[in-house]
Enzyme design. Structure first.
Site, short mmCIF file in Angstrom:
data_model
loop_
_atom_site.label_atom_id
_atom_site.label_comp_id
_atom_site.label_asym_id
_atom_site.label_seq_id
_atom_site.Cartn_x
_atom_site.Cartn_y
_atom_site.Cartn_z
N GLY A 69 -2.05 3.47 -1.95
CA GLY A 69 -2.28 4.91 -2.05
C GLY A 69 -1.35 5.59 -3.05
O GLY A 69 -1.78 6.48 -3.80
N THR A 70 -0.10 5.18 -3.06
CA THR A 70 0.87 5.83 -3.95
C THR A 70 0.47 5.63 -5.41
O THR A 70 0.46 6.58 -6.20
CB THR A 70 2.28 5.26 -3.69
N HIS A 206 -3.87 -0.61 4.13
CA HIS A 206 -3.09 -0.84 5.36
C HIS A 206 -3.26 0.26 6.40
O HIS A 206 -2.74 0.16 7.51
CB HIS A 206 -1.61 -1.12 5.04
N CYS A 330 11.47 11.36 5.17
CA CYS A 330 12.57 10.42 5.29
C CYS A 330 12.60 9.64 4.00
O CYS A 330 11.81 8.74 3.78
CB CYS A 330 12.35 9.47 6.47
C1 LIG Z 1 -1.65 10.70 3.02
C2 LIG Z 1 -0.98 9.51 2.42
N1 LIG Z 1 -1.00 9.35 1.09
C3 LIG Z 1 -0.46 8.30 0.49
C4 LIG Z 1 0.21 7.33 1.21
C5 LIG Z 1 0.81 6.17 0.49
O1 LIG Z 1 -0.04 5.05 0.61
P1 LIG Z 1 0.54 3.57 0.34
O2 LIG Z 1 1.47 3.28 1.49
O3 LIG Z 1 -0.66 2.69 0.33
O4 LIG Z 1 1.24 3.61 -0.97
C6 LIG Z 1 0.29 7.46 2.60
C7 LIG Z 1 1.03 6.47 3.40
O5 LIG Z 1 1.75 6.79 4.30
C8 LIG Z 1 -0.33 8.58 3.22
O6 LIG Z 1 -0.29 8.74 4.54
#
Ligand SMILES: Cc1ncc(COP(=O)(O)O)c(C=O)c1O
Length: 393
Positions: A69-70, A206, A330
């Site tokens: 996601g990041t 995940h 955090c």
């Molecule tokens: C809303 C949201 N965006 C992005 C992320 C980041 O995703 P990833 O852990 O796959 O990088 C998360 C993960 O906690 C999330 O909850």
């Protein structure tokens, strides 16, 4: 025995997904190689793309596999911003909201600091709902300058859902690209890419029973983005680097399963979550549910426990075998108040005093009861410890 109630942080990998992942890891071949071994892995990758596209409701060539996601958020935000500004130097404005995940806030702030982007963070009300009037007015006044809008589909802390269709309808009047971080929403509520009107949408494996370290950016066929990585030109030239076919296969399977079970599972979890909320409110008078209940993710309950620090509660619950989250920022081991609650207009002590409970595949009424039974002792200890380091009101 521990009870895991932190499914929004990550989910257990499904047994069949783990099996698929391991099996595919055994296959030799680079998907870009032209020999038979390479082509076998390429086929597996393309099957995964096709399968994931059907879960997302998009075309197969709109799926760009990433490492999560990041990365997807970074690619969408920086990639769209650069492309838009390259085509028209006036397009320097990014619109987002203060309740976004740091994987959206931080790339936007990076563009502000390093690329001179202007940013407007939209307001949300105390329920976490977006101020659509503000967005509408902003677009009327400054549409020519807007490079992109990035707004999350569901909030990972409070579970508040945003009407993404309404955002894209407003933006489409001015042909402004819209990205949505759908990491918390995909696989849990309906998130059809085709129906959304989005330009780009981030998802992550995940959060839906797949492995960590794989995700996708869904990019509309008509969209133009600058790639962040340069190398082999893989993934429509948007994500250079050897494609991770085993992870893509595992992600696609996990997503299919999540979508297949979505209606039944969300109804089950919503009933369980509602029972948890009413039991907590009956046993803990200082518990305040955050956000508007009518547009909340079905598996999410997010409380402020007045007079308590979320960190103390988390620690005292963990001692009793209950694993939840504060949902607060955090970063690098430093706990702060929840920026999401601050953006919702909550006081700093309130923003320090929240606990997020998120349910998932293994959650049962027994887990809910265990949490409810553990909470009075945790509150007692947390009230004694008080709130430290709040710095303000
Ligand atoms: C809303 C949201 N965006 C992005 C992320 C980041 O995703 P990833 O852990 O796959 O990088 C998360 C993960 O906690 C999330 O909850």
């Amino acid at each position: 025995m521990t009870i895991y109630l932190d499914y929004a942080a990550t989910t257990p990998i499904r047994p069949e997904v783990l099996e698929c992942y391991v099996e595919n890891l055994k296959t030799l071949g680079n998907p870009s190689s032209v020999h038979s071994a390479g082509q076998k892995v390429r086929r597996a990758l393309e099957e995964a793309r096709e399968e994931l596209a059907s879960s997302v409701n998009c075309d197969r060539n709109e799926v760009i596999f990433t490492a999560g996601g990041t990365e997807s958020n970074n690619l969408a935000i920086k990639g769209l911003f650069w492309k838009q500004r390259d085509s028209d130097s006036k397009k320097n404005l990014i619109i987002s909201a203060g309740t976004e995940h740091h994987a959206v806030i931080d790339p936007i702030e990076w563009l502000e600091q390093h690329e001179g982007a202007e940013v407007i963070w939209l307001k949300v009300n105390s329920d976490g709902a977006l101020d659509f009037q503000e967005l509408e007015t902003l677009l009327e006044l400054r549409s020519q300058e807007v490079a992109l809008i990035s707004l999350m589909w569901a909030n990972n802390e409070t579970g508040i859902i945003t009407d993404i269709k309404k955002v894209t309808e407003l933006a489409s009047n001015y042909s402004i690209p819209v990205h949505s971080d759908a990491v918390a929403a995909f696989g849990h509520i309906e998130t059809s890419f085709k129906n959304s009107g989005l330009t780009a949408m981030s998802i992550s494996a995940h959060k839906v029973g797949g492995p960590v370290g794989v995700g996708a950016l869904i990019v509309a066929r008509s969209a133009k983005l600058v790639s962040l990585t340069h190398g082999g030109g893989q993934e429509r030239g948007l994500r250079a680097g050897t494609m991770n076919a085993p992870a893509a296969k595992a992600f696609a399977l996990a997503a299919s399963k999540a979508i297949e079970e979505l209606h039944a599972e969300s109804a089950r979890l919503q009933a369980l979550r509602d029972s948890l909320i009413s039991k907590v409110q009956a046993s803990a008078p200082n518990a305040k549910l955050t956000g508007g209940a009518s547009f909340r993710m079905p598996h999410n309950a997010h409380f402020i426990f007045e007079g308590c620090s979320g960190d103390s509660l988390l620690f005292l619950l963990d001692q009793q075998g209950i694993e939840v989250s504060t949902g607060s920022a955090c970063q690098a081991g430093v706990n702060g108040p929840s920026h999401v609650l601050v953006a919702m207009g909550r006081s700093i002590p309130e923003a320090y005093g929240c606990i997020r409970v998120t349910l998932g595949s293994d959650s049962t009424e027994d887990d809910v009861n265990a949490f409810v039974n553990a909470i009075p002792k945790a509150i007692e200890g947390a009230l004694k410890a008080g709130i430290v380091n709040t710095g303000a009101n």
